[in-house]
Design a protein around this motif. Structure first.
Motif, short mmCIF file in Angstrom:
data_model
loop_
_atom_site.label_atom_id
_atom_site.label_comp_id
_atom_site.label_asym_id
_atom_site.label_seq_id
_atom_site.Cartn_x
_atom_site.Cartn_y
_atom_site.Cartn_z
N ALA A 98 0.81 -1.26 -0.17
CA ALA A 98 0.13 0.07 -0.02
C ALA A 98 1.11 1.27 0.16
O ALA A 98 1.97 1.10 0.51
N MET A 141 0.98 3.72 1.73
CA MET A 141 0.95 4.18 3.08
C MET A 141 2.20 3.36 3.90
O MET A 141 2.74 3.77 5.04
N ARG A 195 0.63 -6.89 -4.53
CA ARG A 195 -0.32 -7.56 -3.84
C ARG A 195 -0.59 -8.73 -4.39
O ARG A 195 -1.14 -8.86 -5.63
N MET A 203 -0.06 3.36 -6.54
CA MET A 203 -1.04 3.83 -6.01
C MET A 203 -0.65 5.38 -5.75
O MET A 203 0.43 5.61 -5.33
N TRP A 256 -10.51 0.08 7.12
CA TRP A 256 -8.92 -0.35 6.67
C TRP A 256 -8.09 -0.42 7.64
O TRP A 256 -8.06 0.10 8.60
N ASN A 307 -9.71 5.03 -2.20
CA ASN A 307 -9.99 5.07 -0.90
C ASN A 307 -9.27 6.17 -0.09
O ASN A 307 -8.03 6.34 -0.16
N VAL A 334 -8.54 6.67 3.81
CA VAL A 334 -8.75 6.05 4.99
C VAL A 334 -8.44 7.22 6.45
O VAL A 334 -7.65 7.90 6.07
N ASP A 374 -4.85 8.73 5.13
CA ASP A 374 -4.14 7.71 4.06
C ASP A 374 -4.96 7.42 3.00
O ASP A 374 -6.13 6.90 3.53
N THR A 375 -4.72 8.09 2.10
CA THR A 375 -5.42 7.66 0.59
C THR A 375 -4.67 7.02 -0.49
O THR A 375 -3.50 7.07 -0.48
N GLY A 376 -5.55 6.23 -0.86
CA GLY A 376 -4.90 5.37 -2.25
C GLY A 376 -5.74 5.37 -3.32
O GLY A 376 -7.15 5.11 -3.23
N1 SER Z 1 -4.21 2.22 2.74
C1 SER Z 1 -5.35 2.35 1.90
C2 SER Z 1 -5.36 1.38 0.57
O1 SER Z 1 -4.36 0.77 0.38
C3 SER Z 1 -5.21 3.49 1.13
O2 SER Z 1 -4.14 4.02 0.73
O3 SER Z 1 -6.38 1.14 0.04
#
Ligand code: SER
Length: 871
Positions: free
Chosen positions: A39, A41, A67, A86, A154, A194, A196, A218-220
């Motif tokens: 991720a 973050m 992932r 991301m 999350w 997303n 968070v 934390d956004t993704g």
């Molecule tokens: N940590 C969250 C995700 O991986 C947002 O960055 O979806």
């Protein structure tokens, strides 16, 4: 809008709003609890948890992400990947929802230009706050805001930061699925961002145990998903960063995207896995059998299997790698630099796996023919595929699934277990299968052996059992070879590569010489011993003493092994993992993962850094702690070993931390010199380094110096001048050989002149017939030299060589013009030799196995020549 522009716009948007732009971190995370960076973050996790003070309150990044949780669905949906990019904005205790939500909306609609009427939103069922911001501050249509449970929570790891989240979706239109928003269909309503709201800390999934030090963001955003929406692509695979990779897979196989659902899935898998493999290797992961190396290997094999099914010439992975480097090179310029290396790694791995596929496929196909859909491949077959052909169980499972078949994995596990037991039973002593049971019963009876050897080299103990070839006995007599089991011992039983101790056991009535100590089952030390005096009896008190000088030398090697391990990682990189070792008195062997042989410079550097560490003489310490704690401090573990909940951690200074049960010197200096004496391959991506420690290293160097000094004396040179002198000698030898060559030319000229001078006269012509002991080449050369000295005539030479007979005939040019052929002369004798000859009229060669007929053959040739010359 191109992906590179989307990336740039995202970074700019947040940079303008006070965010520090951070480069993507490696796919190999610093965080030891994570296998891969999964991720955006991940690099910031310590800031969320308050473990580290962030140097900035806000950050923005485009992060490479790998992932594997979705690996099974990749290809079957329009939106899943094992590798993607991301985009994310982060706040560490600075702004929170009230700011993150409006910004996300502004960027989506105004900067990226997504149609606001097609956006949908979700919030966590408990999150009234986020809901209110969407409805009242941003002003979205309430019918397009939905609430969900765990889908909108999350979390990262346990223990780790977590919080409710809010996701943004894009409606791709009714042709992609039913109405009803993301709660109904996520293929039509595609999530792309997303947000968070990091707020809590959890110790188990969904089990919140407290608040984070500060509320954070934390956004993704999935770059490829946004690209899909903005480029109006039917799937993420048809975006500008993925399509060329997919196309390279298609051109390899000759398949066409859109041809059939099966082909599409396969091509998508090639595209995704090709990208993953490229990016993982670029970041230093190499294929191996554990950890992230295994993740890589699985992804690569999965791709190869799909390519194999599609068909195609040669290897597919190098093409996918090149296409990926082209497609992503602008975002990651370092890729083009590592391309040759990546191609090299995938080529070897693919070629090897293809051999596996070829050999196992037959067995698997036979099994498929036998089975009806819905039935299962037996555990025994799956095991045979694994054991004999190297088919990983998950490959068998996937292949079977494609045929609508299952696999008896429990049966497979049972076979694996049985094999492990067989291996254990045939343990070092060469004991029969039943013996393993004896040891286990013994362990039940006596309990584990207490090991005193970290501290003591001699100690009293009591004899609890004596075994001779697996049979228990009460008393061992002089001359008996037995295994001795005691309640407590200073003898180290071979483990973790370190060899077992030797030494002496003495009782009131006898002496036993211990030649080895082994742990037939863990926690049981078996002393292999011979009674050299008197007798020993179960129940006796005994004095146990190890061979201390030998142990001292083993200790040096063991600490030396850890230092060498550190040095290898320091020089070659963190992908170096221990794959096995042997630690002996004065000598060590260390096996590790690395993709190619080490050059002389690298080896020297490894040795140099290791020796700097020994001289630096940092303290060596050990302590027992939990496995969790050991992981946290980043202790290196050898995956071939089993570790319980409690582990022993051995540390050297601040640079080496390893899980290890072995014995070590109190400080690094006592290792003495560490001398690398060999490096070799022991399998694909596996290397072995051999080294000497302490006095063994010193003795070795003395021996080398002595040899050099001796060579120096012979050459009358100082040792450092020896190489130069040897080079000069070699040059001189070469010149002499050359001169010898011209000398033999001179010999030949003299001989030819003599033969020509003695030529017979036949009419107006000359004839030379003679025998010489020469190899065929020299014979030919001599024949020509004679011929050149004749005005007009012929020469026939014969030779006996290795029992065979050879003839060479040559004629002058004027005779050839008149139809006289050397071939006729040579072949006139060839028959007698039992062979034939070449048809060249100028210089003909003939021969046969009957060397003893050479004189007659020469006579026959002479007759033929006599006739030809007068004609
Ligand atoms: N940590 C969250 C995700 O991986 C947002 O960055 O979806």
């Amino acid at each position: 809008m191109k992906s590179s522009l989307i990336r740039q716009k995202f970074l700019d948007f947040f940079a303008e709003r006070g965010h520090e732009v951070r480069p993507s971190a490696s796919l190999i995370p610093v965080d030891p609890t994570l296998l891969l960076t999964n991720a955006g973050m991940v690099p910031f996790k310590p800031y969320f948890l308050g473990e580290e003070q962030p140097p900035f309150d806000r950050a923005v990044s485009a992060q490479k992400v790998a992932r594997t949780v979705d690996i099974e669905v990749v290809g079957t949906t329009v939106r899943h990947f094992t590798f993607f990019e991301m985009l994310g904005n982060f706040s560490f205790g600075d702004y929170f929802k009230e700011q993150a939500i409006p910004w996300a909306y502004e960027l989506s609609t105004e900067v990226l230009g997504l149609d606001p009427d097609r956006l949908w939103f979700t919030v966590h069922e408990s999150d009234d706050e986020a809901s209110a911001i969407w409805l009242d501050v941003v002003g979205v249509d309430p019918t397009r805001l939905q609430r969900r449970g765990t889908d909108n929570f999350w979390q990262m790891g346990v223990p780790g930061p977590c919080g409710p989240c809010s996701e943004i979706f894009y409606d791709r239109g009714p042709e992609h699925g039913p109405d009803g928003g993301p709660v109904v269909d996520e293929e039509r309503f595609c999530e792309f961002w997303n947000l968070v709201f990091m707020q809590f800390i959890q110790d188990d999934p969904y089990h919140v145990i407290g608040d984070l030090p500060a509320r954070s963001i934390d956004t993704g955003m999935g770059l490829e998903r946004v690209a899909m929406l903005l480029q109006d692509a039917p799937s993420v695979f048809e975006t500008d960063v993925v399509w060329p990779v997919l196309q390279s897979g298609a051109s390899y196989s000759g398949a066409r995207y859109g041809e059939s659902p099966e082909v599409d899935v396969a091509l998508r898998i090639l595209a995704d896995h090709g990208r993953s493999v490229t990016m993982l290797i670029a970041d230093g992961v190499v294929p191996s059998n554990d950890g992230r190396g295994y993740v890589l290997r699985r992804i690569l094999r999965r791709a190869v299997r799909h390519a194999w099914r599609l068909g195609g010439e040669g290897l597919v992975m190098p093409r996918l790698v090149r296409a990926t480097v082209d497609a992503l090179g602008s975002g990651y310029p370092e890729l083009s630099h590592s391309e040759p290396f990546i191609v090299d790694v995938v080529e070897r791995e693919e070629a090897r796996f293809r051999r596996t596929l070829e050999s196992g496929s037959e067995l698997l196909d036979a099994e498929f023919d036998r089975l009806q859909p819905g039935e299962v491949v037996s555990g025994a077959t799956a095991f045979k595929l694994h054991d004999t052909y190297g088919f990983p169980i998950e490959v068998t499972r996937e292949v079977a699934e494609e045929q609508g078949l299952g696999v008896d994995t429990e049966g497979f596990d049972r076979e694996m277990q049985a094999q492990r037991e067989r291996a254990r039973a045939s343990w070092k002593g060469g004991a029969a299968a039943g013996v393993a049971d004896t040891y286990r019963r013994l362990l039940d009876d006596t309990g584990p052996t207490e090991f005193l050897g970290y501290r003591d080299e001699a100690a009293p103990g009591r004899i609890l059992a004596l075994l001779r070839q697996g049979d228990a006995m009460e008393r061992a007599e002089e001359g008996d070879e037995v295994e001795v089991f005691v309640d407590r011992t200073p003898f180290y039983a071979e483990a973790g590569g370190q060899v077992g101790d030797t030494g002496m056991i003495e009782t009131e009535t006898g002496t036993l010489e211990v030649t080895d100590t082994q742990g037939p089952v863990p926690a049981l030390h078996g002393h292999k011993a011979r009674v050299t005096r008197g007798y020993a009896q179960v129940g006796q008190e005994a004095q146990l003493s190890i061979d201390s000088p030998r142990r001292e030398r083993i200790r040096k090697s063991h600490t030396g092994t850890h230092i060498l391990h550190w040095s290898l990682r320091d020089v070659l990189g963190d992908h170096v993992r221990q794959a096995g070792s042997l630690v002996e008195a004065g000598r060590l062997r260390f096996d590790f993962s690395h993709f190619r042989g080490l050059g002389p410079d690298e080896l020297e550097e490894v040795e140099l850094r290791a020796n700097r560490r020994t001289v630096e003489n940092a303290a060596v310490s050990d302590r027992v702690t939990s496995k969790q704690e050991a992981d946290r401090i980043g202790a290196l573990a050898f995956f071939g070993d089993k570790y319980g909940e409690q582990v022993r951690v051995v540390r050297i200074g601040d640079y080496s931390i390893e899980l290890c049960g072995g014995t070590h010197t109190p400080s690094a200096g006592q290792v003495g010199p560490l001398l690398v004496i060999g490096e070799s391959s022991i399998g694909s991506n596996l290397r072995r380094i051999e080294a000497l420690s302490g006095d063994a290293a010193y003795d070795y160097m003395v021996g080398v110096r002595r040899a050099l000094a001796e060579a120096g004396t012979m050459l009358r040179a100082r040792p450092d001048e020896v190489p130069e002198r040897v080079r000069a000698l070699q040059e001189r030898a070469r010149q002499l050989e050359e001169r010898l060559g011209s000398l033999s030319d001179r010999d030949r000229a003299e001989d030819a002149a003599a033969l020509a001078a003695e030529a017979e006269t036949v009419g107006e012509r000359q004839l030379v017939v003679a025998e010489r002991q020469l190899d065929p080449g020299a014979l030919r050369a001599l024949a020509l030299a004679v011929r050149d000295r004749l005005r007009s005539g012929a020469v026939v030479l014969g030779s006996r060589h290795n029992g065979k007979g050879a003839l060479v005939a040559a004629v002058t040019a004027d005779l050839m013009d008149r139809g006289v052929s050397a071939a006729d002369l040579a072949s006139a004798g060839a028959g007698l030799l039992g062979g034939g000859g070449s048809r060249d009229p100028e210089l003909s060669q003939a021969g046969g196995p009957h060397g003893e007929k050479l004189t007659e053959a020469l006579e026959a040739a002479r007759d033929a020549a006599g006739r030809a010359l007068v004609a």
